[in-house]
Scaffold this active site. Structure first.
Site, PDB file in Angstrom:
ATOM      1  N   CYS A  86       0.988  -1.149   0.140  1.00 15.37           N
ATOM      2  CA  CYS A  86      -0.051   0.109   0.019  1.00 15.37           C
ATOM      3  C   CYS A  86       0.846   1.137  -0.118  1.00 15.37           C
ATOM      4  O   CYS A  86       1.993   1.165  -0.350  1.00 15.37           O
ATOM      5  CB  CYS A  86      -0.967  -0.122   1.366  1.00 15.37           C
ATOM      6  SG  CYS A  86      -0.175   0.068   2.894  1.00 15.37           S
ATOM      7  N   ARG A 142      -3.305  -0.772   5.383  1.00 12.38           N
ATOM      8  CA  ARG A 142      -4.058  -1.621   4.680  1.00 12.38           C
ATOM      9  C   ARG A 142      -2.809  -2.819   4.476  1.00 12.38           C
ATOM     10  O   ARG A 142      -3.385  -4.231   4.660  1.00 12.38           O
ATOM     11  CB  ARG A 142      -4.345  -1.124   3.262  1.00 12.38           C
ATOM     12  CG  ARG A 142      -5.459  -0.192   3.009  1.00 12.38           C
ATOM     13  CD  ARG A 142      -5.617   0.619   2.115  1.00 12.38           C
ATOM     14  NE  ARG A 142      -4.409   1.544   1.875  1.00 12.38           N
ATOM     15  CZ  ARG A 142      -4.169   2.073   0.646  1.00 12.38           C
ATOM     16  NH1 ARG A 142      -5.164   2.059  -0.276  1.00 12.38           N
ATOM     17  NH2 ARG A 142      -3.320   2.946   0.660  1.00 12.38           N
ATOM     18  N   ASP A 179      -8.035   3.944   1.086  1.00  8.66           N
ATOM     19  CA  ASP A 179      -7.257   4.275   2.058  1.00  8.66           C
ATOM     20  C   ASP A 179      -7.994   4.770   3.060  1.00  8.66           C
ATOM     21  O   ASP A 179      -8.663   5.599   3.188  1.00  8.66           O
ATOM     22  CB  ASP A 179      -6.387   5.297   1.349  1.00  8.66           C
ATOM     23  CG  ASP A 179      -5.112   5.935   2.473  1.00  8.66           C
ATOM     24  OD1 ASP A 179      -5.240   5.641   3.381  1.00  8.66           O
ATOM     25  OD2 ASP A 179      -4.487   6.600   2.023  1.00  8.66           O
TER      26      ASP A 179
END
Ligand code: 4NP
Length: 146
Positions: free
Chosen positions: A3, A9, A116
């Site tokens: 990420c 994440r 996000d």
């Protein structure tokens, strides 16, 4: 698992996939395309949602994705299209490029990106957990990892 920051994440994605595979056969890791948080633990909200689902990701430490990762890993899963582009920019050969996928391309949920969650609320972390969990089930089935 890649990420941007490697604190929200991808640490969850690492922990989730690790929990579904045999660690003697499959090496799972995560990294970020940015270096803002190198050496840090995952975000407390990712640690919390992991814990709620029986995973301890608190021992992970943030690192930055590097081109040498293409030599270490057979599959590279990007959480969103920006991460995908940034990873592709570090690829050196077609072999490298062929390793890179969007994580959610592994399943058909009708969305392509794991959003996000950094600037959102805690419910965003439950949402990304469920997306990543489904994608990891897809990976395990497709690659016959169990
Ligand atoms: P991640 O989330 O890419 O899922 O780890 C982010 C973490 C940190 C930042 C952005 C996204 N940041 O701007 O510091």
């Amino acid at each position: 698992m890649v990420c941007l920051g490697n604190i929200c994440r991808s640490p969850l994605a690492q922990g989730i996939l690790e929990s579904k595979v045999d660690s003697a056969k499959v090496m799972v890791d995560s990294a970020g395309t940015a270096g803002y948080h190198i050496g840090n633990k995952p975000d407390h909200r990712s640690i919390a949602v992991g814990k709620k689902n029986g995973l301890d990701i608190s021992k992970q430490r943030c690192r930055k994705f590097e081109s040498g990762d293409f030599d270490q890993f057979d599959q590279i899963y990007a959480m969103d299209k920006d991460n995908f582009t940034n990873v592709m920019a570090l690829a050196r050969t077609d072999e490298d490029r062929n390793k890179v996928k969007l994580l959610l391309a592994e399943i058909d949920l009708g969305i392509q990106e794991v959003p996000d969650p950094y600037y959102g609320g805690d419910d965003g972390f439950d949402y990304i957990y469920s997306l990543i969990d489904k994608a990891c089930d897809g990976i395990v089935a497709k690659l016959h990892l169990r």
